[in-house]
Design a protein around this motif. Structure first.
Motif, PDB file in Angstrom:
ATOM      1  N   GLN A 199     -18.736  -0.870  -2.989  1.00 46.90           N
ATOM      2  CA  GLN A 199     -17.908  -1.750  -4.115  1.00 46.90           C
ATOM      3  C   GLN A 199     -17.088  -1.195  -4.784  1.00 46.90           C
ATOM      4  O   GLN A 199     -17.954  -0.783  -6.320  1.00 46.90           O
ATOM      5  CB  GLN A 199     -18.389  -3.029  -4.086  1.00 46.90           C
ATOM      6  CG  GLN A 199     -17.593  -3.644  -4.870  1.00 46.90           C
ATOM      7  CD  GLN A 199     -16.267  -4.718  -3.950  1.00 46.90           C
ATOM      8  OE1 GLN A 199     -17.024  -4.525  -2.581  1.00 46.90           O
ATOM      9  NE2 GLN A 199     -15.111  -4.597  -3.768  1.00 46.90           N
ATOM     10  N   GLY A 219      -8.131  -3.070  -7.333  1.00 47.83           N
ATOM     11  CA  GLY A 219      -8.323  -4.470  -7.105  1.00 47.83           C
ATOM     12  C   GLY A 219      -7.577  -5.269  -6.401  1.00 47.83           C
ATOM     13  O   GLY A 219      -6.455  -4.489  -5.462  1.00 47.83           O
ATOM     14  N   ASP A 220      -8.749  -5.977  -5.919  1.00 46.29           N
ATOM     15  CA  ASP A 220      -7.912  -7.296  -4.766  1.00 46.29           C
ATOM     16  C   ASP A 220      -7.213  -6.248  -3.453  1.00 46.29           C
ATOM     17  O   ASP A 220      -6.799  -6.448  -3.320  1.00 46.29           O
ATOM     18  CB  ASP A 220      -6.243  -7.451  -5.271  1.00 46.29           C
ATOM     19  CG  ASP A 220      -6.928  -8.997  -6.418  1.00 46.29           C
ATOM     20  OD1 ASP A 220      -8.078  -9.067  -6.305  1.00 46.29           O
ATOM     21  OD2 ASP A 220      -6.009  -8.888  -7.246  1.00 46.29           O
ATOM     22  N   GLY A 221      -8.957  -5.151  -2.967  1.00 42.75           N
ATOM     23  CA  GLY A 221      -8.869  -4.731  -1.747  1.00 42.75           C
ATOM     24  C   GLY A 221      -7.444  -4.016  -1.819  1.00 42.75           C
ATOM     25  O   GLY A 221      -6.843  -3.201  -0.897  1.00 42.75           O
ATOM     26  N   GLN A 222      -6.718  -3.345  -2.944  1.00 44.10           N
ATOM     27  CA  GLN A 222      -5.346  -2.653  -3.116  1.00 44.10           C
ATOM     28  C   GLN A 222      -5.780  -0.998  -3.915  1.00 44.10           C
ATOM     29  O   GLN A 222      -6.880  -0.959  -5.057  1.00 44.10           O
ATOM     30  CB  GLN A 222      -4.438  -3.225  -3.440  1.00 44.10           C
ATOM     31  CG  GLN A 222      -4.091  -4.254  -2.259  1.00 44.10           C
ATOM     32  CD  GLN A 222      -2.854  -5.162  -3.523  1.00 44.10           C
ATOM     33  OE1 GLN A 222      -2.757  -5.219  -4.695  1.00 44.10           O
ATOM     34  NE2 GLN A 222      -1.779  -5.309  -2.514  1.00 44.10           N
ATOM     35  N   ARG A 248      -0.719   1.390 -11.288  1.00 45.01           N
ATOM     36  CA  ARG A 248       0.466   0.941 -10.670  1.00 45.01           C
ATOM     37  C   ARG A 248       2.041   1.175 -10.700  1.00 45.01           C
ATOM     38  O   ARG A 248       3.229   0.722 -10.309  1.00 45.01           O
ATOM     39  CB  ARG A 248      -0.186  -0.444 -10.627  1.00 45.01           C
ATOM     40  CG  ARG A 248      -0.910  -1.248 -10.608  1.00 45.01           C
ATOM     41  CD  ARG A 248      -1.177  -2.413 -10.611  1.00 45.01           C
ATOM     42  NE  ARG A 248      -2.260  -3.359 -10.412  1.00 45.01           N
ATOM     43  CZ  ARG A 248      -1.730  -4.315  -9.002  1.00 45.01           C
ATOM     44  NH1 ARG A 248      -0.991  -4.051  -8.332  1.00 45.01           N
ATOM     45  NH2 ARG A 248      -2.881  -4.699  -8.067  1.00 45.01           N
ATOM     46  N   ASN A 290      -3.499  -1.407   1.192  1.00 43.41           N
ATOM     47  CA  ASN A 290      -4.192  -2.140   1.755  1.00 43.41           C
ATOM     48  C   ASN A 290      -5.530  -0.840   2.010  1.00 43.41           C
ATOM     49  O   ASN A 290      -5.182  -0.140   2.762  1.00 43.41           O
ATOM     50  CB  ASN A 290      -4.864  -2.946   2.269  1.00 43.41           C
ATOM     51  CG  ASN A 290      -3.762  -4.389   2.186  1.00 43.41           C
ATOM     52  OD1 ASN A 290      -3.825  -4.719   1.340  1.00 43.41           O
ATOM     53  ND2 ASN A 290      -2.946  -4.101   3.350  1.00 43.41           N
ATOM     54  N   ASP A 344      -8.311  -1.080   3.533  1.00 42.66           N
ATOM     55  CA  ASP A 344      -8.771  -1.652   4.752  1.00 42.66           C
ATOM     56  C   ASP A 344      -8.171  -0.263   5.622  1.00 42.66           C
ATOM     57  O   ASP A 344      -8.616  -0.374   6.576  1.00 42.66           O
ATOM     58  CB  ASP A 344      -8.630  -3.248   5.536  1.00 42.66           C
ATOM     59  CG  ASP A 344      -9.510  -3.453   4.434  1.00 42.66           C
ATOM     60  OD1 ASP A 344     -10.493  -3.420   3.757  1.00 42.66           O
ATOM     61  OD2 ASP A 344      -9.189  -4.596   4.841  1.00 42.66           O
ATOM     62  N   PRO A 388     -11.529  -1.495 -10.441  1.00 39.16           N
ATOM     63  CA  PRO A 388     -10.240  -1.476 -10.838  1.00 39.16           C
ATOM     64  C   PRO A 388     -10.633   0.005 -11.655  1.00 39.16           C
ATOM     65  O   PRO A 388     -11.934   0.505 -12.610  1.00 39.16           O
ATOM     66  CB  PRO A 388     -10.164  -1.943 -11.004  1.00 39.16           C
ATOM     67  CG  PRO A 388     -10.522  -3.286 -10.675  1.00 39.16           C
ATOM     68  CD  PRO A 388     -11.964  -3.194 -10.322  1.00 39.16           C
ATOM     69  N   THR A 397      -9.019  -0.717 -16.549  1.00 37.56           N
ATOM     70  CA  THR A 397      -7.868  -1.357 -16.852  1.00 37.56           C
ATOM     71  C   THR A 397      -7.091  -0.746 -16.719  1.00 37.56           C
ATOM     72  O   THR A 397      -5.489  -0.931 -16.098  1.00 37.56           O
ATOM     73  CB  THR A 397      -8.052  -2.817 -17.872  1.00 37.56           C
ATOM     74  OG1 THR A 397      -9.269  -3.416 -17.718  1.00 37.56           O
ATOM     75  CG2 THR A 397      -6.921  -3.436 -18.017  1.00 37.56           C
TER      76      THR A 397
END
Length: 170
Positions: free
Chosen positions: A7, A48-51, A95, A64, A66, A10, A88
């Motif tokens: 898992q 984060g958030d799967g990205q 990004r 993603n 995935d 970030p 962070t």
């Protein structure tokens, strides 16, 4: 080697195999740049958030995680110790690179640097954040957050996916 499902948090980075002729070309390029010949051909940063943020020929993008399901992937999780503030900062820096172009000139500059052709153009291209390959984007996101992945005196941007893989023992 961390190839089992983990898992990521970030700020963690990943390395992954690129299939087909493109992956072979990247591996050959890494070998010519002095990296070991292996199957870790691509890198990116988990935000984060799967990205993840990754540099690709069309420019750096948000994707993603995935998309890499079912492929060998190695994460920096547990190998590079980060504070919450650093995580962070790395994710925010990654990004901020979305849309940055990808350039073959970066590969050429890295090759020149490896062969000790230390011309100003090569250093400028390699250290610039105006275009980046995937491993350069990863290294730059860490650097912007004040985290230096390599302590061997290399120039900023002097990094391949194989270098990142070696850093985490993949």
């Amino acid at each position: 080697m961390t190839t089992a499902p983990v898992q990521p948090l970030p700020g963690d980075f990943f390395v992954v195999k690129v299939d087909g002729p493109v992956g072979v070309l990247i591996s050959v390029g890494e070998f010519l740049n002095g990296s070991r010949f292996g199957h870790w051909d691509h890198a990116g940063v988990f935000v984060g958030d799967g990205q993840v943020v990754e540099a690709e020929p069309g420019g750096a993008r948000l994707a993603n995680v995935d998309e890499y399901a079912g492929r060998p992937i190695a994460w920096s999780t547990g190998h590079v110790q980060l504070t919450d503030a650093e995580r962070t900062g790395i994710a925010a820096a990654a990004r901020s690179f979305i849309g940055v172009p990808y350039s073959a000139a970066d590969y050429f500059a890295l090759a020149l640097w490896h062969f000790r052709v230390r011309i100003p153009w090569a250093k400028h291209v390699m250290t610039s954040q105006s275009s980046m390959i995937c491993s350069q984007l990863t290294d730059a996101a860490y650097a912007v957050a004040g985290v230096h992945l390599f302590k061997d005196g290399r120039e900023p941007g002097d990094v391949t996916p194989a270098d990142l893989a070696q850093l985490i023992g993949a």
